[in-house]
Design an enzyme around this catalytic site. Structure first.
Site, PDB file in Angstrom:
ATOM      1  CG  HIS A   1      20.100  59.546  40.769  1.00 35.36           C
ATOM      2  ND1 HIS A   1      21.951  60.306  40.676  1.00 35.36           N
ATOM      3  CD2 HIS A   1      20.264  58.750  39.668  1.00 35.36           C
ATOM      4  CE1 HIS A   1      22.784  58.942  40.573  1.00 35.36           C
ATOM      5  NE2 HIS A   1      21.305  58.783  39.768  1.00 35.36           N
TER       6      HIS A   1
ATOM      7  CB  CYS B   1      21.114  58.233  36.493  1.00 32.71           C
ATOM      8  SG  CYS B   1      20.472  56.133  36.706  1.00 32.71           S
TER       9      CYS B   1
END
Length: 172
Positions: A131, A147
């Site tokens: 992301h 992440c």
């Protein structure tokens, strides 16, 4: 058909707006990538390098600088993209909420304190995603709970090049 075209226009406008508001930008670099284990179209995250590669044909790849999981949080293995989201809302996973109890249950997409940035690609098998970020100064470091964070301009570029079911491999 017209509805699909306008939907795509809306996606690109939303990403463009997010990019305009995030001035940190480093274009992906086309580099040699001789590792034959990975087919063209595969995303390869090299945690130690803090780099993400989109493998191309002919022994090349696009390289993006990324932030990865902090000590003990970086993941390795294989998965694939299950969803692609523009300006997604974010709910802190249980581990993050335990460490940072002051966080709200949900942070709206596009909010300045939303860590997902301009776009996110969710990954199968866990709570991880590739992301954007609202903190581009952390790119190149090991700072996340697992992440893979990218500059908003870079996630927008990668978002346009891959799709659901794209293979993702993370190595040390």
């Amino acid at each position: 058909m017209q509805k699909v075209v306008w939907g795509m226009v809306a996606i690109y406008l939303a990403i463009g707006l997010a990019l305009w508001s995030n001035k940190a930008f480093a274009a992906p670099e086309l580099v040699r990538f001789a590792d034959q284990r990975f087919a063209p179209g595969t995303i390869v995250v090299k945690n130690r390098e803090r780099s993400l590669y989109l493998v191309h044909r002919g022994g090349t790849a696009l390289r993006y600088q990324v932030a990865v999981g902090k000590r003990g949080k970086a993941w390795t293995g294989q998965t694939y993209i299950t969803g692609m989201h523009v300006r997604p809302a974010w709910s802190p996973p249980a581990e993050v909420k335990r460490d940072l109890p002051h966080l709200p249950v949900v942070i709206a997409g596009g909010a300045p304190n939303n860590p997902m940035g301009a776009a996110a690609m969710t990954l199968a098998g866990g709570e991880y995603a590739i992301h954007g970020t609202n903190r581009p100064g952390l790119i190149g470091r090991a700072v996340s709970y697992g992440c893979i964070r990218m500059r908003n301009a870079d996630i927008a570029d990668l978002f346009a090049r891959v799709g659901v079911n794209t293979r993702v491999v993370a190595v040390n």
